[in-house]
Design a protein around this motif. Structure first.
Motif, PDB file in Angstrom:
ATOM      1  N   TRP A  40       0.856  -1.185   0.000  1.00  0.00           N
ATOM      2  CA  TRP A  40       0.000   0.000   0.000  1.00  0.00           C
ATOM      3  C   TRP A  40       0.888   1.231   0.000  1.00  0.00           C
ATOM      4  N   GLY A  41       0.701   2.098  -0.976  1.00  0.00           N
ATOM      5  CA  GLY A  41       1.560   3.270  -1.107  1.00  0.00           C
ATOM      6  C   GLY A  41       1.417   4.249   0.026  1.00  0.00           C
ATOM      7  N   GLY A  42       0.192   4.398   0.567  1.00  0.00           N
ATOM      8  CA  GLY A  42      -0.022   5.324   1.660  1.00  0.00           C
ATOM      9  C   GLY A  42      -1.060   6.370   1.323  1.00  0.00           C
ATOM     10  N   ASN A  43      -1.415   7.190   2.312  1.00  0.00           N
ATOM     11  CA  ASN A  43      -2.449   8.208   2.115  1.00  0.00           C
ATOM     12  C   ASN A  43      -1.916   9.620   2.350  1.00  0.00           C
ATOM     13  N   VAL A  44      -0.586   9.798   2.230  1.00  0.00           N
ATOM     14  CA  VAL A  44       0.041  11.114   2.320  1.00  0.00           C
ATOM     15  C   VAL A  44       0.894  11.304   1.062  1.00  0.00           C
ATOM     16  N   ARG A  45       0.795  12.472   0.441  1.00  0.00           N
ATOM     17  CA  ARG A  45       1.585  12.750  -0.760  1.00  0.00           C
ATOM     18  C   ARG A  45       2.810  13.591  -0.386  1.00  0.00           C
ATOM     19  N   ASN A  46       4.005  13.100  -0.731  1.00  0.00           N
ATOM     20  CA  ASN A  46       5.229  13.865  -0.536  1.00  0.00           C
ATOM     21  C   ASN A  46       5.390  14.803  -1.733  1.00  0.00           C
ATOM     22  N   VAL A  47       5.240  16.094  -1.487  1.00  0.00           N
ATOM     23  CA  VAL A  47       5.241  17.060  -2.594  1.00  0.00           C
ATOM     24  C   VAL A  47       6.619  17.217  -3.216  1.00  0.00           C
ATOM     25  N   ILE A  48       7.649  16.738  -2.557  1.00  0.00           N
ATOM     26  CA  ILE A  48       9.009  16.899  -3.094  1.00  0.00           C
ATOM     27  C   ILE A  48       9.271  15.954  -4.262  1.00  0.00           C
ATOM     28  N   ASP A  49       8.858  14.697  -4.122  1.00  0.00           N
ATOM     29  CA  ASP A  49       9.089  13.743  -5.222  1.00  0.00           C
ATOM     30  C   ASP A  49       7.793  13.235  -5.844  1.00  0.00           C
ATOM     31  N   GLY A  50       6.642  13.706  -5.341  1.00  0.00           N
ATOM     32  CA  GLY A  50       5.368  13.319  -5.927  1.00  0.00           C
ATOM     33  C   GLY A  50       4.916  11.914  -5.599  1.00  0.00           C
ATOM     34  N   ARG A  51       5.552  11.266  -4.630  1.00  0.00           N
ATOM     35  CA  ARG A  51       5.192   9.896  -4.277  1.00  0.00           C
ATOM     36  C   ARG A  51       4.285   9.859  -3.053  1.00  0.00           C
ATOM     37  N   ASP A  52       3.478   8.771  -2.984  1.00  0.00           N
ATOM     38  CA  ASP A  52       2.667   8.539  -1.794  1.00  0.00           C
ATOM     39  C   ASP A  52       3.538   7.943  -0.698  1.00  0.00           C
TER      40      ASP A  52
ATOM     41  N   GLY B 295       9.281 -22.565  11.135  1.00  0.00           N
ATOM     42  CA  GLY B 295      10.197 -21.489  10.795  1.00  0.00           C
ATOM     43  C   GLY B 295       9.439 -20.373  10.109  1.00  0.00           C
ATOM     44  N   ASN B 296       9.910 -19.143  10.263  1.00  0.00           N
ATOM     45  CA  ASN B 296       9.252 -18.019   9.611  1.00  0.00           C
ATOM     46  C   ASN B 296      10.281 -17.018   9.126  1.00  0.00           C
ATOM     47  N   TYR B 297       9.901 -16.266   8.103  1.00  0.00           N
ATOM     48  CA  TYR B 297      10.767 -15.223   7.554  1.00  0.00           C
ATOM     49  C   TYR B 297       9.880 -14.061   7.144  1.00  0.00           C
ATOM     50  N   MET B 298      10.355 -12.836   7.397  1.00  0.00           N
ATOM     51  CA  MET B 298       9.616 -11.648   6.993  1.00  0.00           C
ATOM     52  C   MET B 298      10.577 -10.601   6.472  1.00  0.00           C
ATOM     53  N   ASN B 299      10.083  -9.788   5.536  1.00  0.00           N
ATOM     54  CA  ASN B 299      10.881  -8.729   4.942  1.00  0.00           C
ATOM     55  C   ASN B 299       9.916  -7.625   4.534  1.00  0.00           C
ATOM     56  N   GLY B 300      10.245  -6.393   4.881  1.00  0.00           N
ATOM     57  CA  GLY B 300       9.324  -5.331   4.530  1.00  0.00           C
ATOM     58  C   GLY B 300       9.920  -3.952   4.692  1.00  0.00           C
ATOM     59  N   ASN B 301       9.101  -2.955   4.395  1.00  0.00           N
ATOM     60  CA  ASN B 301       9.522  -1.570   4.560  1.00  0.00           C
ATOM     61  C   ASN B 301       8.302  -0.694   4.772  1.00  0.00           C
ATOM     62  N   THR B 302       8.522   0.461   5.360  1.00  0.00           N
ATOM     63  CA  THR B 302       7.467   1.454   5.544  1.00  0.00           C
ATOM     64  C   THR B 302       7.988   2.803   5.071  1.00  0.00           C
ATOM     65  N   THR B 303       7.073   3.706   4.748  1.00  0.00           N
ATOM     66  CA  THR B 303       7.429   5.079   4.438  1.00  0.00           C
ATOM     67  C   THR B 303       6.719   5.997   5.425  1.00  0.00           C
ATOM     68  N   VAL B 304       7.342   7.123   5.718  1.00  0.00           N
ATOM     69  CA  VAL B 304       6.835   8.034   6.739  1.00  0.00           C
ATOM     70  C   VAL B 304       6.372   9.334   6.100  1.00  0.00           C
ATOM     71  N   GLY B 305       5.213   9.791   6.538  1.00  0.00           N
ATOM     72  CA  GLY B 305       4.713  11.104   6.149  1.00  0.00           C
ATOM     73  C   GLY B 305       3.794  11.612   7.242  1.00  0.00           C
ATOM     74  N   ARG B 306       4.198  12.691   7.918  1.00  0.00           N
ATOM     75  CA  ARG B 306       3.415  13.234   9.034  1.00  0.00           C
ATOM     76  C   ARG B 306       2.991  14.665   8.678  1.00  0.00           C
ATOM     77  N   PRO B 307       1.834  14.849   8.087  1.00  0.00           N
ATOM     78  CA  PRO B 307       1.422  16.179   7.631  1.00  0.00           C
ATOM     79  C   PRO B 307       1.271  17.167   8.792  1.00  0.00           C
ATOM     80  N   PHE B 308       1.628  18.423   8.549  1.00  0.00           N
ATOM     81  CA  PHE B 308       1.338  19.471   9.509  1.00  0.00           C
ATOM     82  C   PHE B 308      -0.146  19.842   9.385  1.00  0.00           C
ATOM     83  N   ILE B 309      -0.833  19.812  10.523  1.00  0.00           N
ATOM     84  CA  ILE B 309      -2.273  20.099  10.509  1.00  0.00           C
ATOM     85  C   ILE B 309      -2.602  21.422  11.205  1.00  0.00           C
ATOM     86  N   ARG B 310      -1.657  21.955  11.982  1.00  0.00           N
ATOM     87  CA  ARG B 310      -1.832  23.267  12.610  1.00  0.00           C
ATOM     88  C   ARG B 310      -0.467  23.947  12.686  1.00  0.00           C
ATOM     89  N   MET B 311      -0.421  25.255  12.394  1.00  0.00           N
ATOM     90  CA  MET B 311       0.826  26.010  12.509  1.00  0.00           C
ATOM     91  C   MET B 311       0.495  27.493  12.657  1.00  0.00           C
TER      92      MET B 311
END
Length: 768
Positions: free
Chosen positions: A222-234, A261-277
């Motif tokens: 799942w790409g995510g629900n935040v858009r990084n405006v710098i590279d245009g990726r979710d 036995g078990n094996y797992m491999n994965g990654n996450t991406t981070v995006g924390r939008p500013f909602i108040r400033m």
């Protein structure tokens, strides 16, 4: 809030949950779930009767006969509530709250308002997690998909006597698919309109009359629900691949080995939008670095789903583990052995300034890794579960090690260190249940353990690097006393008193120095818990209704606080802050109204309060008028304040209607509701306040009459309700100028849940 002066409105709210229990599974569901533990698949006279088994007391038992606060969740209930990942389990377990973060290690799991809010390696969680009876080295290992689940059990309240020092507030037990005597294939696929896709399968069956197997695998993206405006990726998304295999050998009628036995491999991406400033706020007092420069193309508001990360932000992880289970029957007794080894690594990358500002202040990064290894050995001796005098005795050994390299900079909040932590634990435990009078059973259990902890810390961010090392040893005992009365075939009442224990540790985080080293380990956290409960069934056991009252006191609570040391200096560190009391009521109910219609739900009323927390860090922007006492450093008194991450009310309910459409097809209609009352993610901080919210999910589809396949369309967050799984006060990075000088500005970021926006999808599954 003190006491239980419940208003009519409050009682009406509780009554609204009398439509189900997320703990229940019907006999029909149980017999048709290939992944369910073989021990649970027993014939019943009436397939409308609700029967649920649990292993809460280290043996399979009917949950209605177990004098513990335990909830059992089936794969069907997870699907109905839209739960596919560990961090969403709070949707089906009202006493459980999971706060996510940019890094799973900084996430928190709390039960009944009690969790571990610290970031150092070696700091144990208050809520333990086990998979097939084997504990995970640390909680972050659990933050992934739930691809191969047979059932999940949530044990609430201190479980230290049977499950050890990392279960001082409770336990989450994940059971996976077991080998079966017949060939079964189970597979599921999913796709959504916002770009999530994935699938999983398991194959289980016999190789010959002595060997059986399971092989399962899953993949999700799942790409995510935040858009990084710098590279245009979710971003704010994840990708996970996991596999598991088991081989079961019946060496003789009384000796069985299961190797997995078990094996797992994965990654996450981070995006924390500013909602108040604050308008005009600048980054780190740097002239010109206003929001239009640091957050280009972003409008800061509560619905913002854009972030500006010009550096890598996310995690990459992999791990593997193996376990040997040995079952030996000696007469009526069963000897169980569990031997396990687990290894895990997670690399984390954070755009620390969370902006795209030009220059070094916009390129402040945080890079690190978590490495863990765990070896465990457990041996249990179990008597027959049907005897009037029953016992479970055991020995446990664990050896765990962690490594953490960490670097942050180059512009501000500089850090560069390497730490290791390790522990060795030896424990003996036991529990006796004795029905000394017909229908009246007494329980006594105890655990004695010895633990040794050690650490090293190398601070490389000094002109002359400094290194520290230390070790400590501790002995501890916990116990549980209980009494249960089977008033009728369908009514059981119980009461219990239990103690909990979370071991000593060291706070190995940025800022560790000679003062922290001299202060020694943080003392163990202990708890005393009183519980009373009623377990009932009605209408030929087609309906259950359970209520539990609990009251738990925690002493020497381990939490972040300000500590003044002998030389007069102060540290902000993990330490023992005083105490916490948590009390409340838990409701669970389920009803199989007809063969085609079932409802279930559960709710928790919670009052969790710090009974002693006199010196706590002020939250950002807190003034003397808001309770921040000026000093060096300044502090606030949280005694009497509601604990963080503890909503007063939390509940869920669902309904399923599966009428026959033809001789071979049934319709499937499911609706679910999740409610959470307001809570703070940081004590008293208005910027981390989350208001009450409700989420509704809806699905409809068709299934084969024998449940061999099913196709479903679903909509999650039907009414598009926005809420945050966590809120971050980042005002320390932003400032505003005035005639009086420069001051910190409001700058708040949100961690968006998977269902921050309404989304739809399709599921298709087969089960042969």
């Amino acid at each position: 809030m003190t006491g239980y002066q419940l208003s009519l409105r409050t009682l009406a709210f509780a009554a609204s949950f009398l439509a189900g229990a997320a703990q229940a599974a019907t006999a029909d569901e149980r017999l048709n779930t290939a992944g369910a533990p073989a021990q649970t698949a027993k014939p019943v006279k009436d397939d409308n009767e609700i029967i649920v088994t649990t292993t809460a007391q280290k043996r399979f038992e009917n949950i209605q006969n177990v004098p513990l606060a335990v909830q059992v969740v089936t794969p069907a209930q997870l699907e109905a509530q839209g739960v596919r990942h560990f961090q969403d389990l709070g949707k089906v377990a009202p006493s459980l709250t999971i706060r996510t973060a940019e890094n799973p290690v900084n996430s928190n799991v709390s039960l009944r308002g009690v969790g571990t809010f610290a970031f150092g390696i070696g700091v144990e969680s208050s809520v333990a997690v086990t998979v097939d009876g084997v504990p995970l080295a640390f909680q972050a290992r659990a933050f992934t998909d739930l691809p191969d689940v047979a059932m999940i059990e949530v044990l609430r309240g201190p479980q230290s006597t049977l499950y050890g020092k990392a279960a001082s507030a409770g336990l989450i037990k994940i059971m996976t698919t077991q080998p079966t005597n017949d060939f079964h294939v189970k597979a599921n696929t999913l796709a959504t309109d916002d770009g999530e896709y994935g699938g999983n399968f398991s194959v289980t069956g016999p190789i010959n009359d002595k060997l059986g197997y399971v092989f399962s695998a899953s993949y999700s993206n799942w790409g995510g629900n935040v858009r990084n405006v710098i590279d245009g990726r979710d971003v704010n998304g994840r990708e996970t691949l996991s596999t598991r295999a088991k081989l079961k050998w019946k060496a003789s009628p009384d000796v069985v080995f299961t190797l997995s036995g078990n094996y797992m491999n994965g990654n996450t991406t981070v995006g924390r939008p500013f909602i108040r400033m604050t308008p005009g706020a600048v980054l780190r007092r740097q002239p010109g670095l206003t929001a239009d420069v640091t957050l280009p193309g972003i409008t800061v508001d509560p619905l913002n789903q854009k972030a500006a990360n010009n550096d890598r932000a996310g995690t990459k992880y992999w791990g593997w583990g193996t376990m040997l289970r040995t079952d030996i029957n000696i007469g009526k007794m069963n000897v169980l052995g569990l031997t396990s080894y687990d290894k895990f690594r997670m690399d984390d990358y954070i755009d620390h300034d969370d902006t795209a500002a030009p220059g070094t202040y916009g390129r402040n990064i945080q890079v690190g890794a978590f490495k863990s290894r765990l070896f465990t050995q457990e041996i249990r001796l179990l008597s027959p579960g049907t005897d009037a005098f029953r016992y479970a005795l055991g020995l446990y050994y664990a050896n765990v090690g962690f490594q953490r390299p960490f670097m942050r900079g180059p512009a501000f909040s500089l850090a560069n260190w390497y730490a290791t932590s390790g522990s060795r634990q030896i424990a003996g435990f036991g529990q006796i249940d004795w029905e000394f009078v017909k229908n009246l059973t007494a329980t006594i259990g105890g655990r004695a353990q010895n633990e040794r902890v050690k650490y090293t810390f190398l601070d490389k961010n000094l002109a002359v690097p400094a290194s520290f090392a230390g070790h400590a040893s501790d002995n501890a005992t916990t116990y549980r006393l209980g009494l249960q009365y089977q008033a009728t075939r369908d009514v059981m009442v119980f009461g219990s008193y239990a103690t909990g224990y979370k071991g000593q540790t060291y706070d190995l985080t940025t800022g560790f120095n000679s003062n922290r080293a001299a202060a020694g380990p943080i003392r163990p956290e202990t708890s005393k818990d009183k519980e009373f409960g009623v377990r009932t069934q009605f209408f030929g056991r087609r309906m259950t209704f359970n209520v539990t009252y609990f009251d738990t006191n925690y002493t020497d609570l381990q939490a972040q606080s300000i500590e003044t040391l002998a030389d007069g200096s102060s540290n902000y560190r993990l330490t023992n802050v005083g105490g916490l009391n948590t009390k409340g009521l838990e409701f669970e109910t389920a009803a199989r109204i007809t063969r085609d219609l079932s409802v279930n739900g559960s709710a928790t009323y919670l009052d969790a309060t710090y009974t002693s927390f006199p010196v706590a860090q002020c939250y950002p922007l807190q003034t003397p008028a808001l309770g921040c006492v000026a000093g060096s450093p300044s502090y606030q008194n949280l005694t009497g304040t509601r604990a963080i991450q503890s909503p007063e009310w939390k509940g869920s309910a669902s309904v399923e209607y599966a009428p026959a459409l033809t001789e071979k097809l049934n319709g499937v209609f499911q609706a679910s509701w999740q409610y959470t009352s307001s809570l703070h993610y940081v004590a008293r901080d208005p910027e981390t306040f989350q208001g009450a919210f409700s989420i509704f999910n809806l699905s409809a589809g068709v299934r084969d009459h024998g449940r061999r396949w099913e196709a479903t369309l679903f909509v999650n967050n039907l009414f598009d309700k926005q809420y945050f799984q966590s809120l971050v006060n980042s005002s320390g990075n932003f400032n505003v100028s005035s005639a009086a000088g420069s001051a910190n500005a409001i700058a708040t970021q949100g961690v968006l849940p998977r269902d921050f926006r309404r989304y739809a999808g399709i599921r298709f599954g087969v089960n042969y």
